[in-house]
Design a protein around this motif. Structure first.
Motif, PDB file in Angstrom:
ATOM      1  N   ALA A  29      -9.987  -3.285  -3.676  1.00 19.55           N
ATOM      2  CA  ALA A  29     -11.217  -3.208  -2.741  1.00 19.55           C
ATOM      3  C   ALA A  29     -12.590  -2.873  -3.268  1.00 19.55           C
ATOM      4  O   ALA A  29     -13.693  -3.397  -3.085  1.00 19.55           O
ATOM      5  N   TYR A  30     -12.527  -2.153  -4.416  1.00 20.48           N
ATOM      6  CA  TYR A  30     -13.498  -1.540  -5.013  1.00 20.48           C
ATOM      7  C   TYR A  30     -13.893  -2.366  -6.581  1.00 20.48           C
ATOM      8  O   TYR A  30     -15.141  -2.325  -7.067  1.00 20.48           O
ATOM      9  N   VAL A  63      -4.854  -7.309  10.791  1.00 24.84           N
ATOM     10  CA  VAL A  63      -3.768  -8.206  10.824  1.00 24.84           C
ATOM     11  C   VAL A  63      -2.767  -7.730   9.944  1.00 24.84           C
ATOM     12  O   VAL A  63      -2.970  -6.990   8.961  1.00 24.84           O
ATOM     13  N   SER A  64      -1.616  -7.965  10.267  1.00 19.68           N
ATOM     14  CA  SER A  64      -0.269  -7.630   9.251  1.00 19.68           C
ATOM     15  C   SER A  64      -0.473  -7.865   7.965  1.00 19.68           C
ATOM     16  O   SER A  64      -0.978  -8.970   7.473  1.00 19.68           O
ATOM     17  N   GLY A  65      -0.652  -7.081   7.065  1.00 22.77           N
ATOM     18  CA  GLY A  65      -1.000  -7.392   5.564  1.00 22.77           C
ATOM     19  C   GLY A  65      -2.186  -6.901   5.241  1.00 22.77           C
ATOM     20  O   GLY A  65      -2.547  -6.900   4.054  1.00 22.77           O
ATOM     21  N   ASP A  66      -3.143  -6.448   6.022  1.00 15.87           N
ATOM     22  CA  ASP A  66      -4.408  -6.299   5.815  1.00 15.87           C
ATOM     23  C   ASP A  66      -4.632  -4.918   5.022  1.00 15.87           C
ATOM     24  O   ASP A  66      -3.856  -3.961   5.478  1.00 15.87           O
ATOM     25  N   LEU A  67      -5.589  -4.876   4.215  1.00 14.11           N
ATOM     26  CA  LEU A  67      -6.021  -3.435   3.524  1.00 14.11           C
ATOM     27  C   LEU A  67      -7.230  -3.037   4.251  1.00 14.11           C
ATOM     28  O   LEU A  67      -8.606  -3.914   4.065  1.00 14.11           O
ATOM     29  N   PHE A  68      -7.549  -1.862   4.437  1.00 15.68           N
ATOM     30  CA  PHE A  68      -8.744  -1.391   4.638  1.00 15.68           C
ATOM     31  C   PHE A  68      -8.914   0.043   4.047  1.00 15.68           C
ATOM     32  O   PHE A  68      -7.892   0.878   3.837  1.00 15.68           O
ATOM     33  N   VAL A  69     -10.079   0.125   3.198  1.00 16.91           N
ATOM     34  CA  VAL A  69     -10.276   1.569   2.203  1.00 16.91           C
ATOM     35  C   VAL A  69     -11.612   1.793   2.760  1.00 16.91           C
ATOM     36  O   VAL A  69     -12.799   1.249   2.885  1.00 16.91           O
ATOM     37  N   SER A 101     -10.224  16.824  -0.709  1.00 21.41           N
ATOM     38  CA  SER A 101     -10.760  15.965  -1.858  1.00 21.41           C
ATOM     39  C   SER A 101     -11.508  14.547  -1.000  1.00 21.41           C
ATOM     40  O   SER A 101     -11.316  14.575   0.132  1.00 21.41           O
ATOM     41  N   GLY A 102     -12.583  14.307  -1.608  1.00 23.26           N
ATOM     42  CA  GLY A 102     -13.342  13.499  -0.937  1.00 23.26           C
ATOM     43  C   GLY A 102     -13.096  11.974  -1.288  1.00 23.26           C
ATOM     44  O   GLY A 102     -13.470  11.278  -1.269  1.00 23.26           O
ATOM     45  N   ALA A 103     -11.586  12.015  -1.928  1.00 15.06           N
ATOM     46  CA  ALA A 103     -11.186  10.629  -2.541  1.00 15.06           C
ATOM     47  C   ALA A 103     -11.134   9.673  -1.329  1.00 15.06           C
ATOM     48  O   ALA A 103     -10.593  10.121  -0.270  1.00 15.06           O
ATOM     49  N   PRO A 104     -11.118   8.392  -1.589  1.00 19.49           N
ATOM     50  CA  PRO A 104     -10.824   7.394  -0.416  1.00 19.49           C
ATOM     51  C   PRO A 104      -9.727   7.351   0.148  1.00 19.49           C
ATOM     52  O   PRO A 104      -8.658   7.864  -0.352  1.00 19.49           O
ATOM     53  N   VAL A 105      -9.648   7.039   1.524  1.00 18.97           N
ATOM     54  CA  VAL A 105      -8.607   6.865   2.117  1.00 18.97           C
ATOM     55  C   VAL A 105      -8.011   5.257   2.190  1.00 18.97           C
ATOM     56  O   VAL A 105      -8.939   4.451   2.403  1.00 18.97           O
ATOM     57  N   VAL A 106      -6.812   4.935   1.758  1.00 17.31           N
ATOM     58  CA  VAL A 106      -6.113   3.791   1.734  1.00 17.31           C
ATOM     59  C   VAL A 106      -5.506   3.472   2.943  1.00 17.31           C
ATOM     60  O   VAL A 106      -4.422   4.263   3.287  1.00 17.31           O
ATOM     61  N   SER A 107      -5.798   2.314   3.707  1.00 21.17           N
ATOM     62  CA  SER A 107      -4.970   2.162   5.050  1.00 21.17           C
ATOM     63  C   SER A 107      -4.367   0.739   4.929  1.00 21.17           C
ATOM     64  O   SER A 107      -5.143  -0.254   4.662  1.00 21.17           O
ATOM     65  N   LEU A 108      -3.116   0.562   5.261  1.00 21.66           N
ATOM     66  CA  LEU A 108      -2.477  -0.559   5.167  1.00 21.66           C
ATOM     67  C   LEU A 108      -1.858  -0.709   6.622  1.00 21.66           C
ATOM     68  O   LEU A 108      -1.160   0.097   7.131  1.00 21.66           O
ATOM     69  N   SER A 109      -1.713  -1.909   6.932  1.00 24.11           N
ATOM     70  CA  SER A 109      -1.473  -2.439   8.391  1.00 24.11           C
ATOM     71  C   SER A 109      -0.247  -3.453   8.340  1.00 24.11           C
ATOM     72  O   SER A 109      -0.265  -4.475   7.570  1.00 24.11           O
ATOM     73  N   ILE A 110       0.672  -3.111   9.075  1.00 28.15           N
ATOM     74  CA  ILE A 110       1.914  -3.938   9.301  1.00 28.15           C
ATOM     75  C   ILE A 110       2.715  -4.278  10.536  1.00 28.15           C
ATOM     76  O   ILE A 110       2.422  -3.184  11.283  1.00 28.15           O
ATOM     77  N   GLY A 111       2.773  -5.333  11.133  1.00 27.50           N
ATOM     78  CA  GLY A 111       3.127  -5.782  12.600  1.00 27.50           C
ATOM     79  C   GLY A 111       2.207  -6.166  13.244  1.00 27.50           C
ATOM     80  O   GLY A 111       1.370  -7.262  13.046  1.00 27.50           O
ATOM     81  N   ASP A 112       2.167  -5.657  14.585  1.00 30.71           N
ATOM     82  CA  ASP A 112       1.092  -6.178  15.541  1.00 30.71           C
ATOM     83  C   ASP A 112      -0.282  -6.264  14.843  1.00 30.71           C
ATOM     84  O   ASP A 112      -0.616  -5.118  14.385  1.00 30.71           O
ATOM     85  N   THR A 113      -1.129  -7.002  15.247  1.00 29.37           N
ATOM     86  CA  THR A 113      -2.565  -6.992  15.087  1.00 29.37           C
ATOM     87  C   THR A 113      -3.221  -5.563  16.091  1.00 29.37           C
ATOM     88  O   THR A 113      -2.610  -5.549  16.994  1.00 29.37           O
ATOM     89  N   GLY A 140     -19.085   1.692   1.213  1.00 34.50           N
ATOM     90  CA  GLY A 140     -17.786   2.159   0.927  1.00 34.50           C
ATOM     91  C   GLY A 140     -16.558   2.079   1.611  1.00 34.50           C
ATOM     92  O   GLY A 140     -15.368   2.416   1.445  1.00 34.50           O
ATOM     93  N   ALA A 141     -16.633   1.125   2.646  1.00 36.63           N
ATOM     94  CA  ALA A 141     -15.808   0.931   3.738  1.00 36.63           C
ATOM     95  C   ALA A 141     -15.255  -0.799   3.598  1.00 36.63           C
ATOM     96  O   ALA A 141     -16.316  -1.511   3.688  1.00 36.63           O
ATOM     97  N   VAL A 142     -14.411  -1.111   3.088  1.00 37.70           N
ATOM     98  CA  VAL A 142     -13.976  -2.348   2.638  1.00 37.70           C
ATOM     99  C   VAL A 142     -12.750  -2.935   3.297  1.00 37.70           C
ATOM    100  O   VAL A 142     -11.728  -2.346   3.414  1.00 37.70           O
ATOM    101  N   HIS A 143     -12.946  -4.060   4.047  1.00 35.35           N
ATOM    102  CA  HIS A 143     -11.534  -4.688   4.590  1.00 35.35           C
ATOM    103  C   HIS A 143     -11.314  -5.919   3.639  1.00 35.35           C
ATOM    104  O   HIS A 143     -12.022  -6.767   3.332  1.00 35.35           O
ATOM    105  N   VAL A 144      -9.896  -5.818   3.378  1.00 33.90           N
ATOM    106  CA  VAL A 144      -9.301  -6.840   2.442  1.00 33.90           C
ATOM    107  C   VAL A 144      -8.382  -7.660   3.235  1.00 33.90           C
ATOM    108  O   VAL A 144      -7.226  -7.110   3.416  1.00 33.90           O
TER     109      VAL A 144
END
Length: 236
Positions: free
Chosen positions: A104-105, A188-194, A155-167, A17-21
């Protein structure tokens, strides 16, 4: 921390259930999000260092959209800041969250391998993912985030995490303890983690930010923005 052209980073299932894109957000979209975050940071509830119940102050700075988070609950008004109602959660952020979840899914969210659908509330024909709050954290080079669970939501819905800027180093753990086992992931900047399903309430944190790694083309000259989209499950 660049070098992606020589050594492409691949989509990774860190835990069920944890995916790094990596590199999901193009630079242009990152820049748009930076501008939106700057606007929210000015108010109606400005960005601030959150004070914890024990008197400690978080090293990250936080601004909220849709619902205001304060330890450890959600409110519509920022009673711990200036009493104002937070900015409305825009529909385009809902759509961004849905696109992130699909990336992600996939159409049939893969939350836990062969038993994915037993855990997934996002199978075709069910209510679509509808985030209604965003927590936006700004990390300078000295900021850290201790291991914690995101569990104020009903809610038990997934958390969507977006990263911008410094690694940063993102530490993703287990659902039982703040300690091991955990996995350190470079975001890294632009990465998605769900993270959802069996990993929805996993402990996670940020032990390190890598200064000087931000791409100025994103509009970030330094520091890291982390935008997390969530369903609160709260009425109204």
């Amino acid at each position: 921390m660049s070098g992606d052209a020589l050594f492409p980073r691949e989509r990774t299932v860190v835990a069920p259930g944890a995916v790094h894109v990596p590199g999901w957000l193009p630079v242009e979209r990152q820049r748009e999000l930076v501008e939106a975050c700057r606007s929210w940071a000015r108010g109606p509830v400005p960005i601030r260092h959150t004070m914890l119940p024990g008197g400690g102050v978080m090293s990250v700075q936080t601004v909220c959209v849709g619902w205001h988070w304060q330890p450890y609950r959600y409110t519509r008004t920022a009673d711990d800041v200036n009493g104002e109602r937070v900015a409305e959660f825009p529909q385009w952020l809902v759509e961004l969250g849905r696109s992130a979840l699909a990336e992600a899914y996939g159409e049939r969210p893969d939350l836990s391998g062969e038993h994915a659908q037993e855990h997934s509330p996002y199978s075709p024909g069910t209510v679509p993912y509808s985030p209604d709050t965003a927590l936006i954290n700004f990390y300078d080079s000295a900021a850290r985030m201790g291991m914690h669970q995101d569990k104020e939501e009903r809610s038990g819905a997934p958390v969507v995490s977006l990263s911008i800027g410094d690694t940063c180093v993102f530490r993703f753990g287990n659902t039982e303890t703040r300690g091991r086992p955990y996995t350190d992931v470079e975001l890294v900047s632009g990465d998605l983690f769900v993270f959802g399903g069996p990993s929805r309430f996993a402990f996670h944190g940020v032990p390190k930010v890598c200064p000087g790694t931000a791409d100025p083309a994103t509009g970030m000259s330094g520091g890291r923005l982390n935008i997390t989209l969530r369903e609160t499950g709260l009425p109204g």
